[in-house]
Each structure stands twice: as structure tokens, then as C-alpha cells.
Design a protein around this motif. Structure first.
Motif, short mmCIF file in Angstrom:
data_model
loop_
_atom_site.label_atom_id
_atom_site.label_comp_id
_atom_site.label_asym_id
_atom_site.label_seq_id
_atom_site.Cartn_x
_atom_site.Cartn_y
_atom_site.Cartn_z
N SER A 91 -19.31 9.03 -34.78
CA SER A 91 -18.66 8.98 -33.48
C SER A 91 -18.86 10.31 -32.78
O SER A 91 -18.42 11.35 -33.27
N LEU A 92 -19.57 10.30 -31.67
CA LEU A 92 -19.75 11.49 -30.85
C LEU A 92 -18.70 11.44 -29.74
O LEU A 92 -18.62 10.46 -29.01
N GLU A 93 -17.92 12.50 -29.62
CA GLU A 93 -16.79 12.50 -28.69
C GLU A 93 -16.74 13.79 -27.89
O GLU A 93 -17.20 14.83 -28.34
N ILE A 94 -16.14 13.68 -26.71
CA ILE A 94 -15.82 14.85 -25.90
C ILE A 94 -14.30 14.90 -25.85
O ILE A 94 -13.65 13.95 -25.42
N VAL A 95 -13.73 16.01 -26.31
CA VAL A 95 -12.29 16.16 -26.40
C VAL A 95 -11.86 17.27 -25.45
O VAL A 95 -12.51 18.32 -25.38
N SER A 96 -10.78 17.04 -24.72
CA SER A 96 -10.31 18.03 -23.77
C SER A 96 -8.80 18.20 -23.90
O SER A 96 -8.07 17.21 -23.90
N THR A 97 -8.37 19.44 -24.02
CA THR A 97 -6.95 19.80 -23.96
C THR A 97 -6.82 21.01 -23.04
O THR A 97 -7.81 21.71 -22.78
N ARG A 98 -5.64 21.25 -22.58
CA ARG A 98 -5.43 22.40 -21.69
C ARG A 98 -5.63 23.71 -22.47
O ARG A 98 -6.24 24.65 -21.97
N LYS A 99 -5.16 23.75 -23.70
CA LYS A 99 -5.21 24.98 -24.50
C LYS A 99 -6.63 25.32 -24.96
O LYS A 99 -7.05 26.47 -24.89
N GLU A 100 -7.38 24.33 -25.44
CA GLU A 100 -8.68 24.61 -26.04
C GLU A 100 -9.86 24.25 -25.13
O GLU A 100 -11.00 24.51 -25.49
N GLY A 101 -9.61 23.64 -24.01
CA GLY A 101 -10.68 23.29 -23.08
C GLY A 101 -11.48 22.08 -23.56
O GLY A 101 -11.01 21.28 -24.38
N ILE A 102 -12.69 21.96 -23.07
CA ILE A 102 -13.56 20.82 -23.40
C ILE A 102 -14.39 21.18 -24.62
O ILE A 102 -15.02 22.23 -24.67
N ARG A 103 -14.36 20.29 -25.61
CA ARG A 103 -15.11 20.51 -26.84
C ARG A 103 -15.91 19.25 -27.16
O ARG A 103 -15.48 18.14 -26.86
N TYR A 104 -17.04 19.45 -27.78
CA TYR A 104 -17.89 18.35 -28.24
C TYR A 104 -17.72 18.24 -29.75
O TYR A 104 -17.95 19.21 -30.46
N ILE A 105 -17.30 17.06 -30.22
CA ILE A 105 -17.09 16.89 -31.66
C ILE A 105 -17.82 15.63 -32.13
O ILE A 105 -18.18 14.76 -31.35
N ALA A 106 -18.01 15.58 -33.44
CA ALA A 106 -18.62 14.42 -34.07
C ALA A 106 -17.82 14.09 -35.31
O ALA A 106 -17.49 14.98 -36.10
N ARG A 107 -17.44 12.81 -35.46
CA ARG A 107 -16.81 12.34 -36.69
C ARG A 107 -17.90 11.71 -37.53
O ARG A 107 -18.54 10.75 -37.11
N VAL A 108 -18.11 12.26 -38.70
CA VAL A 108 -19.16 11.78 -39.59
C VAL A 108 -18.58 11.56 -40.98
O VAL A 108 -17.60 12.21 -41.36
N PRO A 109 -19.14 10.65 -41.75
CA PRO A 109 -18.70 10.48 -43.13
C PRO A 109 -18.90 11.79 -43.90
O PRO A 109 -19.89 12.50 -43.70
N GLU A 110 -17.96 12.11 -44.75
CA GLU A 110 -18.03 13.36 -45.50
C GLU A 110 -19.30 13.47 -46.33
O GLU A 110 -19.87 14.55 -46.49
N SER A 111 -19.78 12.33 -46.81
CA SER A 111 -20.97 12.34 -47.66
C SER A 111 -22.24 12.73 -46.89
O SER A 111 -23.20 13.21 -47.48
#
Length: 191
Positions: A92-112
Motif C-alpha cells: 500500500s503506497l500512501e500519502i499521509v498528512s498531519t499538521r504536526k508532521e506535514g505531508i509524508r510518503y509511506i508504504a505498508r509492506v509485508p515484513e518478510s
């Protein structure tokens, strides 16, 4: 030897019984595969990796296509056991935004496959820093929240606007611009 009507009916009855048994057996195998894949997905642990892009932008749009193809290929490389039970890789490729941390690009991947994911990112975009972080949703689990889901009204393959190599504007800037100016307790995630 002459076939009689009763012999033909017996042959049809046996053939029908065999077909019904084969259909039921294939349904049982298919349902078993789905249940096992569902249980494995529930037990599978995921890692959240933050992707920190460089401040400059000199990548050609073709480089992004190459990166997406490599990530897609990473999802296709599975063990024979995963192929047997029908378990595919979920990223899952996501763009996450909060007031404190701003805009971040994250990826949820299986641990393996987290290390392989990081290597693919580093090989295609060496300037991107990657680090494992805590899940951004964990910080907001105690809050009351509202989930809004936006969908296209037409078929998903229908392009909104066709871009032929237009460097005058970045379509992602419109999306990230809408994710700014949040209040203190707001969290926006685009998946």
C-alpha cells in the motif's frame, strides 16, 4: 453388442455423478485456498516505511514508470506455497498528512519483503531515504474519526485528463495542496 436405453441412462447417471463430484471437489479446493489465504493475511505482519524524497526534482516521468514496474514485479515474485494457496503480495503506497508532521510518503509492506522493497526503492531512486516508522494510524486510534471514501463516477480506467509530457504543472501538487492547512487533530491519508 447393442446398447439399450437402460444402459445409456446408467452411463449418463454415472457421468453426471462424476461431474457433480468433480465440481464439488473443485469448489471445496477453491474455498479452502481462499480461507487459508485469508488466515495467512490476518496473521501477516506489516511494516510501515517512510519514503523521504529529495528536495530537488530532476527525474524524468519515465523513471517513475520504471519504479512502478519494479514494485509491481516485486509483488509478483512469490514462493511456490503462496502461489499454491493463491496468496499475493499486498503493498500500500500512501500519502499521509498531519499538521504536526506535514505531508509524508509511506508504504505498508509485508515484513518478510521489507528489505527487498527498500532495495528496489534505493536502486531506482538512490536519493530517496527510507526508514521504518510507527503506523500513523496508531496515534489516532483513541480519537473519534470519520472515514470518507471518494470514488470515481465512471469506470476507473477512464482517464480524467490525458497528459502527454506536460512539464508545466504537477498533478500531485493539487492533491498535496488539498492535504495542507489541517487542524491539530486531523489526519488525511490518500491510498
Amino acid at each position: 453388442m447393442k446398447l439399450q436405453l437402460s444402459d445409456v441412462l446408467n452411463i449418463l447417471k454415472i457421468t453426471g455423478t462424476v461431474l457433480v463430484v468433480l465440481i464439488l471437489l473443485s469448489l471445496l479446493i477453491m474455498i479452502t485456498r481462499k480461507v487459508i489465504a485469508f488466515i495467512v493475511r490476518l496473521r501477516q505482519s506489516y511494516v510501515v516505511i517512510e519514503l523521504v524524497p529529495p528536495a530537488f526534482r530532476d527525474k524524468h516521468p519515465e523513471a517513475n514508470k520504471t519504479l512502478m514496474r519494479a514494485l509491481h514485479g516485486l509483488g509478483l515474485s512469490r514462493s511456490w506455497l503462496h502461489i499454491l494457496i493463491g496468496l499475493d503480495a499486498r503493498y500500500s503506497l500512501e500519502i499521509v498528512s498531519t499538521r504536526k508532521e506535514g505531508i509524508r510518503y509511506i508504504a505498508r509492506v509485508p515484513e518478510s519483503s521489507a528489505d527487498m522493497f527498500r532495495r528496489v526503492i534505493a536502486s531506482h531512486v538512490p536519493d530517496v531515504a527510507t526508514k521504518v516508522i510507527e503506523d500513523p494510524l496508531d496515534a489516532h486510534t483513541s480519537d473519534k474519526f470519520r472515514l470518507l471514501r471518494f470514488r470515481q463516477s465512471s469506470h476507473y480506467m477512464y482517464p480524467l485528463i490525458r497528459y502527454e509530457r506536460d512539464d508545466t504543472h504537477d498533478p500531485m501538487s493539487y492533491l498535496t495542496g488539498a492535504m495542507t492547512k489541517l487542524t491539530e487533530n486531523e489526519l488525511v491519508i490518500y491510498q
